[in-house]
Design a protein around this motif. Sequence first.
Motif, PDB file in Angstrom:
ATOM      1  N   ASP A 114       0.831  -1.215   0.000  1.00  0.00           N
ATOM      2  CA  ASP A 114       0.000   0.000   0.000  1.00  0.00           C
ATOM      3  C   ASP A 114       0.858   1.255   0.000  1.00  0.00           C
ATOM      4  O   ASP A 114       0.551   2.232   0.653  1.00  0.00           O
ATOM      5  CB  ASP A 114      -0.941   0.008   1.209  1.00  0.00           C
ATOM      6  N   GLN A 208     -11.648  -8.496  -1.289  1.00  0.00           N
ATOM      7  CA  GLN A 208     -11.853  -8.058   0.095  1.00  0.00           C
ATOM      8  C   GLN A 208     -12.820  -8.980   0.829  1.00  0.00           C
ATOM      9  O   GLN A 208     -12.608  -9.316   2.008  1.00  0.00           O
ATOM     10  CB  GLN A 208     -12.377  -6.617   0.084  1.00  0.00           C
ATOM     11  N   ALA A 229      -5.787  -5.233   5.600  1.00  0.00           N
ATOM     12  CA  ALA A 229      -5.278  -3.902   5.939  1.00  0.00           C
ATOM     13  C   ALA A 229      -5.071  -3.063   4.683  1.00  0.00           C
ATOM     14  O   ALA A 229      -5.448  -1.885   4.627  1.00  0.00           O
ATOM     15  CB  ALA A 229      -3.975  -4.032   6.727  1.00  0.00           C
ATOM     16  N   ILE A 230      -4.473  -3.668   3.657  1.00  0.00           N
ATOM     17  CA  ILE A 230      -4.236  -2.921   2.417  1.00  0.00           C
ATOM     18  C   ILE A 230      -5.556  -2.566   1.748  1.00  0.00           C
ATOM     19  O   ILE A 230      -5.728  -1.454   1.231  1.00  0.00           O
ATOM     20  CB  ILE A 230      -3.343  -3.746   1.476  1.00  0.00           C
ATOM     21  N   ALA A 232      -8.380  -2.020   3.225  1.00  0.00           N
ATOM     22  CA  ALA A 232      -8.961  -0.906   3.981  1.00  0.00           C
ATOM     23  C   ALA A 232      -8.313   0.418   3.595  1.00  0.00           C
ATOM     24  O   ALA A 232      -8.990   1.451   3.491  1.00  0.00           O
ATOM     25  CB  ALA A 232      -8.798  -1.167   5.480  1.00  0.00           C
ATOM     26  N   ARG A 233      -7.001   0.420   3.383  1.00  0.00           N
ATOM     27  CA  ARG A 233      -6.333   1.652   2.942  1.00  0.00           C
ATOM     28  C   ARG A 233      -6.810   2.050   1.545  1.00  0.00           C
ATOM     29  O   ARG A 233      -7.017   3.248   1.275  1.00  0.00           O
ATOM     30  CB  ARG A 233      -4.819   1.454   2.938  1.00  0.00           C
ATOM     31  N   ALA A 241      -7.528   0.073   8.705  1.00  0.00           N
ATOM     32  CA  ALA A 241      -6.262  -0.495   8.236  1.00  0.00           C
ATOM     33  C   ALA A 241      -5.271  -0.600   9.391  1.00  0.00           C
ATOM     34  O   ALA A 241      -4.606  -1.631   9.562  1.00  0.00           O
ATOM     35  CB  ALA A 241      -5.680   0.363   7.113  1.00  0.00           C
ATOM     36  N   TYR A 244      -6.011  -3.521  11.624  1.00  0.00           N
ATOM     37  CA  TYR A 244      -5.507  -4.792  11.090  1.00  0.00           C
ATOM     38  C   TYR A 244      -3.998  -4.903  11.300  1.00  0.00           C
ATOM     39  O   TYR A 244      -3.485  -5.954  11.703  1.00  0.00           O
ATOM     40  CB  TYR A 244      -5.832  -4.909   9.603  1.00  0.00           C
TER      41      TYR A 244
END
Length: 386
Positions: A114, A208, A229-230, A232-233, A241, A244
């Motif tokens: 990310d 996702q 996490a990525i 979410a970013r 993110a 996570y």
Amino acid sequence: MVLFWIAALLLALLAGLWLVIGMRAGGRHDAELRKRLNVAAFRERLAELEAEQAGGRLGSEDFAQARQDLERRLLEDVDTAGKPLTAGAGAGPLRALILILPVLAAGGIFALSDGAQHFRPPPPAVTAPPQVEAMIEQLAQRLGEQPEDLEGWRLLGRSYSVLQRHAEAAKAYGRANQINGGQDAELLVAEGEALALARDKDLLGQPQRLMARALELDPQNVRALWYAAIAARQEGRVEQAEAYFGRLRTLPNLPDELREILGVAKPAAAASGTRLDLKVSVAEAMQDQYPSDAVLYVYAKARSGPPMPLAIQRLQAAALPLQVVLDDSMSMVEGMNLSRFNAWTVVARISESGEAQPQSGDLVGEMAVQSDSPQPLELTIDTRLP
């Protein structure tokens, strides 16, 4: 080193494809072809071992052991090549291969990132030899005839992923997830990763959702947390993110590369296990025969076992003489450490180039050590490699 892992990966793919195809073929033609490939592989590896011995990179004992192991494997392969492999006979090695492949792929959990904060370059492109490509296509054809073969679809997905044929990998993983009803977290993550890579690293949508399902099954799944996490970013949910990433930081089984990225300290190694205390010095006649920036490698390997080091230290040769400790915390592969053996060859090598592989002109000292050898061990560097 990258080329070594790519070569190892392709060999593993070849072996695994033989297992899957062999379990369904059992024909005379396949058996004969397998024998010829086994013999060819034996000759190629034997030539490599002989070259390593001639170049001083492999000792006589290690060469003899490696050749013996190679001959034993050839005999086993040739003996079984004519016998059809049942699912039971091949299932164990096949499962082992499926576990090994993500490690050899070198960077699976970093295939997507990310930005600069959590960036790792993608693994290098892999070009498979024609025989590997042919076997992958043969496996795909067999699965068309036996579409309920879960392990076959799993291996096909892995094969396509390694070759960066991501859209095809996603389809293969998707079929595997259909077969088992989406009950395997690793398969869900693999499908989501392949889908994202096929869509220019876009994790939103189906990828996702697959990660979320994987975390329902395995809340501590490292790859699922990383990709969640990525994602979410990518969606702009920075707090989610970071949540996570926070969960990742608390996991005890976090890979070293991910610890580095997330700023997590590596846990201290346990004090138990085998320990070798060494006093390493250079023979007086050689003390002025290496530059001040030369690198010192000190390592131990099993006298009867794999040629890889079981424990290794990389130091500055300018600091010699040195007191050096080798212990189980320094193993290169989990489970392959000093404590698994009771006799070792301990080597100290001064490398002018700094290369981990022995080079002509390196200064070397080695000694045979057993578990009951008195310590500290006196190891003197007194030989120059030809």
